[in-house]
Motif scaffolding. Sequence first.
Motif, PDB file in Angstrom:
ATOM      1  N   LYS A 163      48.349   8.108  23.035  1.00 23.81           N
ATOM      2  CA  LYS A 163      48.453   7.238  21.854  1.00 23.81           C
ATOM      3  C   LYS A 163      47.379   6.151  21.860  1.00 23.81           C
ATOM      4  O   LYS A 163      47.658   4.972  21.607  1.00 23.81           O
ATOM      5  CB  LYS A 163      49.845   6.614  21.774  1.00 23.81           C
ATOM      6  N   GLN A 166      46.966   4.255  18.501  1.00 28.46           N
ATOM      7  CA  GLN A 166      48.021   3.266  18.274  1.00 28.46           C
ATOM      8  C   GLN A 166      47.776   2.011  19.117  1.00 28.46           C
ATOM      9  O   GLN A 166      47.900   0.881  18.629  1.00 28.46           O
ATOM     10  CB  GLN A 166      49.384   3.874  18.637  1.00 28.46           C
ATOM     11  N   LYS A 167      47.390   2.199  20.368  1.00 27.13           N
ATOM     12  CA  LYS A 167      47.149   1.052  21.252  1.00 27.13           C
ATOM     13  C   LYS A 167      45.939   0.247  20.779  1.00 27.13           C
ATOM     14  O   LYS A 167      45.921  -0.992  20.867  1.00 27.13           O
ATOM     15  CB  LYS A 167      46.951   1.535  22.690  1.00 27.13           C
ATOM     16  N   GLU A 168      44.921   0.948  20.296  1.00 26.61           N
ATOM     17  CA  GLU A 168      43.750   0.241  19.777  1.00 26.61           C
ATOM     18  C   GLU A 168      44.101  -0.575  18.539  1.00 26.61           C
ATOM     19  O   GLU A 168      43.610  -1.702  18.366  1.00 26.61           O
ATOM     20  CB  GLU A 168      42.640   1.246  19.460  1.00 26.61           C
ATOM     21  N   ALA A 169      44.941  -0.016  17.687  1.00 30.90           N
ATOM     22  CA  ALA A 169      45.342  -0.732  16.473  1.00 30.90           C
ATOM     23  C   ALA A 169      46.135  -1.994  16.817  1.00 30.90           C
ATOM     24  O   ALA A 169      46.041  -3.006  16.120  1.00 30.90           O
ATOM     25  CB  ALA A 169      46.167   0.189  15.576  1.00 30.90           C
ATOM     26  N   GLN A 170      46.902  -1.947  17.905  1.00 32.42           N
ATOM     27  CA  GLN A 170      47.697  -3.098  18.330  1.00 32.42           C
ATOM     28  C   GLN A 170      46.907  -4.049  19.226  1.00 32.42           C
ATOM     29  O   GLN A 170      47.430  -5.115  19.582  1.00 32.42           O
ATOM     30  CB  GLN A 170      48.956  -2.616  19.056  1.00 32.42           C
ATOM     31  N   ILE A 172      45.977  -3.518  22.375  1.00 33.64           N
ATOM     32  CA  ILE A 172      46.457  -3.510  23.763  1.00 33.64           C
ATOM     33  C   ILE A 172      45.875  -2.343  24.563  1.00 33.64           C
ATOM     34  O   ILE A 172      46.302  -2.094  25.686  1.00 33.64           O
ATOM     35  CB  ILE A 172      47.999  -3.441  23.812  1.00 33.64           C
ATOM     36  N   LYS A 234      53.247   0.764  26.953  1.00 35.27           N
ATOM     37  CA  LYS A 234      52.535   0.375  25.738  1.00 35.27           C
ATOM     38  C   LYS A 234      52.726   1.394  24.628  1.00 35.27           C
ATOM     39  O   LYS A 234      52.763   1.037  23.437  1.00 35.27           O
ATOM     40  CB  LYS A 234      51.034   0.245  26.037  1.00 35.27           C
ATOM     41  N   PRO A 250      55.990  -9.070  23.197  1.00 38.77           N
ATOM     42  CA  PRO A 250      55.301  -7.896  22.623  1.00 38.77           C
ATOM     43  C   PRO A 250      54.774  -6.966  23.715  1.00 38.77           C
ATOM     44  O   PRO A 250      54.562  -7.366  24.861  1.00 38.77           O
ATOM     45  CB  PRO A 250      54.152  -8.524  21.824  1.00 38.77           C
ATOM     46  N   ARG A 251      54.533  -5.742  23.319  1.00 39.63           N
ATOM     47  CA  ARG A 251      53.930  -4.764  24.237  1.00 39.63           C
ATOM     48  C   ARG A 251      52.563  -5.256  24.695  1.00 39.63           C
ATOM     49  O   ARG A 251      51.819  -5.847  23.923  1.00 39.63           O
ATOM     50  CB  ARG A 251      53.763  -3.412  23.556  1.00 39.63           C
TER      51      ARG A 251
END
Length: 346
Positions: A163, A166-170, A172, A234, A250-251
């Motif tokens: 993912k 997804q992690k880049e968008a958040q 993290i 994450k 938050p994560r």
Amino acid sequence: MTRTAIYFSILLRYAKRKKKKKQLMKMAWSNTLLQIHIKSPSIPSLHFPHTLPKSSPFLLNPNPINPIPRSLRMQFLHRPNAVPLVSRAMDIIQSSPPTWQSAVLSNLLIFVVGTPLLVAGLSLSGICAAFLLGTLTWRAFGSPGFLLVASYFVIGTAVTKVKMAQKEAQGIAEKRKGRRGPGSVIGSSAAGCVCAVLTIYGVGGEAFTRLWQLGFIASFCTKLSDTVSSEIGKAYGKTTYLVTNFQIVPRGTEGAVSVEGTVAGLLASMLLATIGCLLGEINVPEVLICVIASQIANLGESIIGAAFQGKEGFRWLNNDAVNVINISIGCILAVLMQQLLQNWQM
């Protein structure tokens, strides 16, 4: 003279003129060719030997359209000069106990073959640092130790990519799409490298060699457990909280843990310790020691991250420094637990 005779006479004259004209043209063309032959400059001929050496690799396939037969390929590979070279290289790689030559040569071969995987998980400087780690590991523990580190790298790289979007968008995700640099490689292997050096130079004698080997494996079990728990947490963690006060955060928060990540980290340490057992590096009780030591060390790492990392006066405590502390705790705990177990059995 009759009209018919006159007609045949005209035809006969025309035929003679045409024949004479052809003869003149033939003579002129022959004369032209003769002049060209005489006046044209001589071209030096290329001198080739009548017989070319049979061992020349360029003559193995005179017809480039058809593939070279297997028999001819094997004949080329088994040339008199190639056989001793290949045999010598294999002897060096299979040296027992391992030598620096076998370590360097084996790593060169493996790194060339595994370049696509290395590029996916490491930066260029990270690959150089990993080569030094691999050489040191092979010299100390041979191919089983190297395979253990390779397993750690493959699993760690795979979970880092989980993912990723997804992690880049958040915000993290790991930098450079998870491609680790030299700092990460050194921070993840510092304790293992110390154990390898102690093994190479026989510090403590044969009685301690087993302990250094156990500490080496425990350090990588600790780091893999930390990496997997962090990345899976994450990606899939529903609730993440600080281990110090159980406050929901938050994560990706430093020191935060989740049930999903903790379980994944535990399974990862069990998997790598089992691989070490199957490779003959440790026994079954030592597998349990590595797993317990890794989980205690990761708990300590979460406490350090939540309580100190990023706080005033602890700016130096970055991820690489925390990694060194984490794996050192796991390594030392495993060695102490093994010593206690031996004393208890006595």
